[in-house]
Design a protein around this motif. Structure first.
Motif, PDB file in Angstrom:
ATOM      1  N   LYS A  91       2.260   1.817  -3.422  1.00 12.03           N
ATOM      2  CA  LYS A  91       1.210   2.261  -4.333  1.00 12.03           C
ATOM      3  C   LYS A  91       0.925   3.745  -4.134  1.00 12.03           C
ATOM      4  O   LYS A  91       0.735   4.488  -5.084  1.00 12.03           O
ATOM      5  N   PRO A 133      -9.955   7.241 -10.066  1.00  8.62           N
ATOM      6  CA  PRO A 133      -8.747   7.564  -9.295  1.00  8.62           C
ATOM      7  C   PRO A 133      -8.063   8.868  -9.681  1.00  8.62           C
ATOM      8  O   PRO A 133      -7.499   9.545  -8.819  1.00  8.62           O
ATOM      9  N   LYS A 156      -5.939   1.590 -11.717  1.00 14.23           N
ATOM     10  CA  LYS A 156      -5.777   1.037 -10.358  1.00 14.23           C
ATOM     11  C   LYS A 156      -7.066   0.574  -9.700  1.00 14.23           C
ATOM     12  O   LYS A 156      -7.106   0.340  -8.491  1.00 14.23           O
ATOM     13  N   LYS A 157      -8.144   0.467 -10.449  1.00 19.08           N
ATOM     14  CA  LYS A 157      -9.386  -0.077  -9.932  1.00 19.08           C
ATOM     15  C   LYS A 157     -10.237  -0.538 -11.107  1.00 19.08           C
ATOM     16  O   LYS A 157      -9.979  -0.177 -12.250  1.00 19.08           O
ATOM     17  N   THR A 185       0.825  -1.198   0.000  1.00 21.02           N
ATOM     18  CA  THR A 185       0.000   0.000   0.000  1.00 21.02           C
ATOM     19  C   THR A 185       0.864   1.255   0.000  1.00 21.02           C
ATOM     20  O   THR A 185       0.606   2.214  -0.705  1.00 21.02           O
ATOM     21  N   ASP A 211       1.185   6.538  -7.032  1.00 23.83           N
ATOM     22  CA  ASP A 211       0.033   7.334  -7.427  1.00 23.83           C
ATOM     23  C   ASP A 211       0.341   8.827  -7.355  1.00 23.83           C
ATOM     24  O   ASP A 211      -0.074   9.603  -8.219  1.00 23.83           O
ATOM     25  N   ILE A 237      -8.073  -1.866 -14.311  1.00 25.65           N
ATOM     26  CA  ILE A 237      -7.299  -2.124 -13.091  1.00 25.65           C
ATOM     27  C   ILE A 237      -5.825  -1.804 -13.309  1.00 25.65           C
ATOM     28  O   ILE A 237      -5.181  -1.161 -12.475  1.00 25.65           O
ATOM     29  N   SER A 238      -5.268  -2.244 -14.429  1.00 24.30           N
ATOM     30  CA  SER A 238      -3.849  -2.025 -14.703  1.00 24.30           C
ATOM     31  C   SER A 238      -3.529  -0.563 -14.957  1.00 24.30           C
ATOM     32  O   SER A 238      -2.460  -0.082 -14.593  1.00 24.30           O
TER      33      SER A 238
END
Length: 215
Positions: A39, A136, A114-115, A36, A43, A110-111
């Motif tokens: 990530k 995101p 990120k969701k 996390t 981000d 997702i890739s």
């Protein structure tokens, strides 16, 4: 965004189960603390890059908003095509258009974002609406006038990425983004082979698209 007439909801794919690790006599979920943290840093860096791209396009277009938006869309198309090439290199080419859209909504979303996308609607005739209730790229933006402008610029990049990915996978489409209340938005994908003014696809057929079930 309310459902358009003739549009049907596709059931959302099942959420992946959390990974577990054997510890002692039972299964214990691994704490994702380290992942996390990584990530979050990634981000933040990506968001900084997004705003640098916006400023670059504005400078090179000398403040012309429409030209800057078009330039971001073009950049997005190039990025999306490369990402799709990377993500699909080990996959069998998808023959059904609906399967391609579902891939975009799940694996590609997702890739890249990120969701997973939250909802997919289609009339099974070449028109698709992808809903993301918490996109995101918009989560750190508010609904002020200036930040909505930033969101519009980011949306141009995102629509370009989606368009480029679809072209790489064999579907030429017009992609637009509708901003509601940030970070909520929806992307409308229209197959360019759809006949103007009729909503009837020039290739394929309704039966073939409808036979695909979500995984």
């Amino acid at each position: 965004t309310s459902c358009s007439p003739g549009m049907e909801d596709e059931p959302p794919p099942m959420e992946p189960k959390p990974t577990t690790k054997m510890v002692g006599r039972g299964d214990v979920q691994e704490p994702p603390r380290k992942a996390t943290q990584i990530k979050e840093v990634a981000d933040s860096t990506l968001q900084f890059l997004h705003f640098e791209i916006i400023e670059y396009c504005r400078r090179t277009c000398k403040g012309n908003t429409s030209k800057a938006i078009a330039k971001m869309d073009e950049m997005g198309v190039q990025v999306g095509a490369r990402l799709a090439e990377r993500y699909t290199s080990a996959l069998v080419r998808l023959s059904q258009q609906l399967d391609t859209i579902k891939f975009i909504c799940k694996e590609f979303w997702i890739s890249t974002f990120k969701k997973q996308a939250d909802k997919l609607q289609t009339n099974y005739l070449g028109i698709y609406v992808v809903h993301d209730y918490k996109f995101p790229w918009f989560t750190r933006l508010s609904n002020t006038k200036d930040e909505v402008k930033e969101a519009q610029a980011l949306a141009a990049l995102a629509t370009g990425i989606i368009k480029g990915a679809l072209e790489n996978m064999g579907m030429k489409a017009k992609v637009t983004c509708e901003l509601t209340t940030l970070p909520r938005c929806s992307f409308t994908i229209v197959d360019k082979k759809t006949l103007p003014g009729t909503g009837v696809s020039a290739v394929g057929n309704k039966k073939g698209a409808a036979t695909s079930n979500p995984k």
